[in-house]
Design a protein around this motif. Structure first.
Motif, short mmCIF file in Angstrom:
data_model
loop_
_atom_site.label_atom_id
_atom_site.label_comp_id
_atom_site.label_asym_id
_atom_site.label_seq_id
_atom_site.Cartn_x
_atom_site.Cartn_y
_atom_site.Cartn_z
N PHE A 235 4.61 -5.56 -8.47
CA PHE A 235 3.18 -5.31 -8.44
C PHE A 235 2.82 -3.95 -9.03
N LEU A 236 3.76 -3.04 -9.13
CA LEU A 236 3.49 -1.73 -9.73
C LEU A 236 3.19 -1.84 -11.22
N THR A 237 3.75 -2.82 -11.88
CA THR A 237 3.51 -2.98 -13.32
C THR A 237 2.12 -3.58 -13.57
N LYS A 238 1.50 -4.09 -12.52
CA LYS A 238 0.16 -4.69 -12.63
C LYS A 238 -0.94 -3.71 -12.25
N GLU B 234 2.59 9.46 -5.88
CA GLU B 234 2.98 10.79 -5.44
C GLU B 234 4.32 11.25 -6.03
N ALA B 235 5.04 10.36 -6.70
CA ALA B 235 6.38 10.68 -7.20
C ALA B 235 6.36 11.07 -8.68
N THR C 106 0.84 -1.21 0.00
CA THR C 106 0.00 0.00 0.00
C THR C 106 0.86 1.25 0.00
N THR C 107 1.88 1.26 0.82
CA THR C 107 2.78 2.41 0.92
C THR C 107 3.50 2.66 -0.40
N ILE C 108 4.02 1.61 -1.01
CA ILE C 108 4.77 1.76 -2.26
C ILE C 108 3.85 2.24 -3.39
#
Length: 189
Positions: A185-188, A168-169, A160-162
């Motif tokens: 998981f960011l690519t998903k 936000e980045a 959740t944090t990532i």
């Protein structure tokens, strides 16, 4: 003694620099082992090693905190993160006997700040930050929490944090590049 870590060799006087608190400060710790985490920045190290072109300030990556015992605890947010971040990284721990401390508290155990240039009393060369961190862990001076040993709740919190950090980045391409590489998981999303 007061300690400060840097990758720069030969510093005679530590100068205040603008950092996380948006004011020119020098950060010190009363504990030598606590400054070991500042010898490397995972974002900068990964980007440089993989040829990511970046100008400007590097995003600061810090996955540590302090328990009730005020002992530094480094958490791995992804497998082998501690070794990957610190292994083979060299630098210097500078120390001084006196510091003109700022009155404002930064709420980090054993840490003090100064806005005054501070002469260095001496320095110590650290050949491999990872080996020093492991020595400090073996001596009970710091704690390491490996990714595979973290609870399911902590893994969920990291995810959740990532995801939020990535969103936000928008204006930090170095940080986004790093996060995408380390958290599949960011690519998903």
């Amino acid at each position: 003694m007061y300690y400060h870590a840097s990758s720069v060799c030969g510093i005679k006087v530590l100068e205040p620099r603008v950092s996380n608190h948006n004011a020119p400060l020098i950060y010190f710790s009363e504990k030598r082992e606590n400054v070991l985490v500042y010898l490397s920045n995972a974002v900068e190290k990964y980007c440089r090693e993989t040829g990511f072109s970046h100008s400007g300030k590097w995003h600061k990556w810090a996955t540590y905190g302090f328990g009730k015992d005020n002992i530094l605890t480094i958490d791995e947010y992804y497998p082998d993160a501690i070794e990957e971040t610190y292994k083979g990284v060299s630098g210097y721990i500078y120390y001084t006997k006196t510091v003109i401390k700022n009155e404002d508290s930064i709420l980090i155990p054993h840490a003090v700040t100064s806005s005054v240039p501070t002469p260095v009393t001496g320095s110590e060369y650290i050949e491999d930050a990872y080996k020093e961190i492991l020595k400090a862990e073996a001596a009970g001076l710091i704690k390491l929490r490996r990714y595979e040993d973290l609870s399911d709740n902590m893994h969920s919190w990291i995810k959740t944090t990532i995801i939020n950090e990535y969103k936000e980045a928008e204006n930090e391409p170095d940080y986004r590049y790093f996060l995408k590489a380390k958290f599949s998981f960011l690519t998903k999303e």
